[in-house]
Motif scaffolding. Structure first.
Motif, short mmCIF file in Angstrom:
data_model
loop_
_atom_site.label_atom_id
_atom_site.label_comp_id
_atom_site.label_asym_id
_atom_site.label_seq_id
_atom_site.Cartn_x
_atom_site.Cartn_y
_atom_site.Cartn_z
N GLY A 1 24.43 -28.81 -18.99
CA GLY A 1 23.26 -29.62 -19.31
C GLY A 1 22.34 -29.01 -20.33
N ALA A 2 22.12 -27.70 -20.26
CA ALA A 2 21.19 -27.05 -21.18
C ALA A 2 21.65 -27.19 -22.63
CB ALA A 2 21.05 -25.56 -20.82
N ALA A 3 22.95 -27.28 -22.84
CA ALA A 3 23.48 -27.36 -24.20
C ALA A 3 23.73 -28.79 -24.67
CB ALA A 3 24.79 -26.57 -24.29
N ILE A 4 23.93 -29.72 -23.72
CA ILE A 4 24.36 -31.07 -24.10
C ILE A 4 23.33 -32.15 -23.78
CG2 ILE A 4 26.15 -32.83 -23.77
CD1 ILE A 4 27.16 -30.39 -25.27
N THR A 5 22.67 -32.07 -22.65
CA THR A 5 21.80 -33.18 -22.22
C THR A 5 20.33 -32.76 -22.17
OG1 THR A 5 22.47 -32.67 -19.93
CG2 THR A 5 23.56 -34.51 -21.03
N THR A 6 19.94 -32.02 -21.15
CA THR A 6 18.51 -31.73 -20.96
C THR A 6 17.96 -30.81 -22.04
OG1 THR A 6 19.09 -29.94 -19.41
CG2 THR A 6 18.55 -32.09 -18.48
N GLY A 7 18.75 -29.87 -22.53
CA GLY A 7 18.27 -28.97 -23.58
C GLY A 7 17.78 -29.71 -24.81
N PRO A 8 18.61 -30.58 -25.40
CA PRO A 8 18.14 -31.36 -26.54
C PRO A 8 16.94 -32.24 -26.23
CG PRO A 8 20.53 -31.38 -26.44
CD PRO A 8 20.06 -30.71 -25.17
N LEU A 9 16.89 -32.82 -25.02
CA LEU A 9 15.75 -33.65 -24.65
C LEU A 9 14.46 -32.84 -24.57
CD1 LEU A 9 17.32 -35.87 -21.83
CD2 LEU A 9 16.66 -36.61 -24.12
N LEU A 10 14.59 -31.56 -24.25
CA LEU A 10 13.43 -30.68 -24.15
C LEU A 10 13.00 -30.13 -25.51
CD1 LEU A 10 14.52 -28.78 -20.94
CD2 LEU A 10 12.36 -30.02 -21.18
N GLY A 11 13.71 -30.52 -26.56
CA GLY A 11 13.35 -30.05 -27.89
C GLY A 11 14.09 -28.80 -28.33
N GLN A 12 15.09 -28.38 -27.54
CA GLN A 12 15.89 -27.22 -27.92
C GLN A 12 16.62 -27.53 -29.24
OE1 GLN A 12 16.48 -24.27 -25.88
NE2 GLN A 12 17.46 -23.47 -27.71
N PRO B 1 25.47 -33.47 -29.66
CA PRO B 1 26.07 -33.38 -28.32
C PRO B 1 27.21 -34.35 -28.06
CG PRO B 1 23.68 -33.36 -28.18
CD PRO B 1 24.03 -33.73 -29.59
N PHE B 2 27.27 -35.44 -28.81
CA PHE B 2 28.32 -36.43 -28.60
C PHE B 2 29.31 -36.48 -29.77
CE2 PHE B 2 24.99 -37.75 -25.71
CZ PHE B 2 25.70 -38.09 -24.57
N ARG B 3 28.80 -36.59 -31.00
CA ARG B 3 29.71 -36.77 -32.14
C ARG B 3 30.57 -35.54 -32.41
NH1 ARG B 3 25.11 -39.20 -34.59
NH2 ARG B 3 24.74 -37.29 -35.77
N ASP B 4 30.10 -34.35 -32.06
CA ASP B 4 30.83 -33.12 -32.40
C ASP B 4 31.76 -32.63 -31.30
OD1 ASP B 4 29.65 -33.12 -34.86
OD2 ASP B 4 28.05 -31.71 -34.35
N VAL C 1 11.56 -22.47 -17.33
CA VAL C 1 11.33 -23.78 -17.93
C VAL C 1 12.64 -24.28 -18.55
CG1 VAL C 1 10.09 -25.04 -19.73
CG2 VAL C 1 8.90 -23.28 -18.39
N GLY C 2 13.00 -25.50 -18.21
CA GLY C 2 14.24 -26.07 -18.71
C GLY C 2 15.39 -25.96 -17.74
N SER C 3 15.26 -25.12 -16.70
CA SER C 3 16.34 -24.98 -15.73
C SER C 3 16.44 -26.23 -14.87
CB SER C 3 16.10 -23.76 -14.84
OG SER C 3 14.98 -23.95 -14.01
N ALA C 4 17.58 -26.41 -14.22
CA ALA C 4 17.78 -27.58 -13.36
C ALA C 4 16.76 -27.59 -12.23
CB ALA C 4 19.20 -27.59 -12.81
N TRP D 1 25.26 -29.27 -14.13
CA TRP D 1 26.66 -29.72 -14.20
C TRP D 1 27.43 -28.84 -15.17
CZ3 TRP D 1 28.44 -30.89 -18.99
CH2 TRP D 1 27.51 -31.29 -19.95
N PHE D 2 28.75 -28.85 -15.00
CA PHE D 2 29.64 -28.11 -15.91
C PHE D 2 30.88 -28.95 -16.20
CE2 PHE D 2 27.24 -24.76 -13.78
CZ PHE D 2 26.77 -24.06 -14.88
#
Length: 336
Positions: A108-119, A125-128, A174-177, A264-265
């Protein structure tokens, strides 16, 4: 003298040769992909784990790599590439050759929630990616020390409301599940609690036991160990279902509807990986995740085994985005 009508053209021999070569090249490329898919894999596969050795993700990665190797008949070598909260290793996975010989454990930190948090991430996360299989989810346990006045989750929510902002909770940062689940609980239950971030849940657990924290969100494997030792009480789990080892512990969703938050993993490959190769990997990973012994080992690590194939995995990722985006926006959370 013969006159040609307007619009009639004779193709230049050189142009015809170029066209023939282009068609031949495309045919050879297609044949090459077909042969590649039929013989895949004919050499070792690399599985990038975007975390340092020794952590739970590394253990999961090695367990899956070993089981996958048995299914495909080739070695699957774990390559730890930690850094930037898993962004570094994930980026290496995105930019690897799309031939099926480099896979990456995504989270999640790399694909979903991380980008949403401004990482800031150097990939899409999807096209690549070709997201092959969702391995499982990590529910957290909401735990308190045994001397805490709340004996169950419903009491905790009521006492937190009455505390008028004096309750706090800790997480791995901050940012953890755990942090995001706590913010979700605050919004859904209308609680005023202070978040205390830590560099990992170990220090947070120490402060919980020392009385500096009212509660923490922690991995269920760690929470269960502490609970069995009599140090803490598990009030609720953050997943959609109760945990088999603690059937009497409710989900948060049972008391505060809509409160479901998990890490998730999954296993992903670079975008453009041939479909036949993806199918081969998906089938092999499906057998890994259907293995009762593997599922038990993953459960012992706190992971809820899922084994969702490509289409379900991608849908899950979009659902995660839709779930967390309003929570993050309402809390005005941004990573530094």
């Amino acid at each position: 003298m013969r006159h040609h009508s307007t619009g009639e053209h004779r193709a230049h021999p050189r142009a015809l040769n170029i066209c023939r070569r282009a068609v031949l090249a495309l045919g050879l490329a297609a044949a090459s992909f077909t042969v590649h898919a039929q013989t895949y894999p004919d050499r070792p596969i690399k599985l990038i784990v975007p975390f340092s050795p020794g952590g739970s993700t590394d253990v999961i990665g090695r367990l899956v790599a070993s089981a996958l190797a048995e299914q495909v008949g080739q070695s699957v070598i774990v390559d730890n590439k930690g850094g930037a909260g898993s962004i570094l290793g994930t980026d290496l996975g995105a930019k690897a050759p799309a031939d099926g010989y480099t896979l990456v454990i995504t989270n999640g930190a790399a694909i979903t929630t991380g980008p949403l948090l401004g990482q800031k991430i150097p990939y899409d996360p999807f096209r690549d990616f070709t997201h092959i299989m969702l391995l499982g989810t990590f529910p957290n346990g909401l735990i308190v020390r045994t001397s805490h006045p709340a004996k169950n989750f419903k009491e905790f929510v009521e006492l937190a409301r009455q505390a008028g902002g004096k309750y706090n909770y800790g997480s791995a940062g901050v940012g953890s599940a755990g942090f995001l689940t706590g913010e979700m609980l605050k919004q859904k239950a209308r609680l005023d609690m202070t978040h205390v971030p830590y560099k990992g849940t170990g220090p947070a657990m120490n402060d919980l036991l020392g009385g500096q924290l009212d509660a923490i969100f922690n991995n269920m494997s760690v929470a269960s160990t502490q609970a069995k030792a009599g140090n803490v009480r598990i009030l609720a789990v953050s997943g959609p279902k109760r945990v088999a080892a603690f059937p009497d512990v409710p989900t948060m969703d049972e008391i505060v509807p809509g409160t479901v938050g998990e890490a998730w993993f999954g296993v992903s490959a670079p975008a453009g990986t041939p479909a036949a190769v993806v199918d081969r990997l998906q089938a092999a990973l499906g057998k890994v995740m259907a293995n009762a012994e593997i599922r038990t080992k993953l459960s012992d690590l706190g992971l809820t085994p899922v084994g969702a194939p490509q289409a379900e995995f991608v849908k899950f990722l979009h659902d995660e985005d839709r779930k967390w985006a309003p929570i993050i926006k309402a809390a005005n959370i941004k990573l530094d």
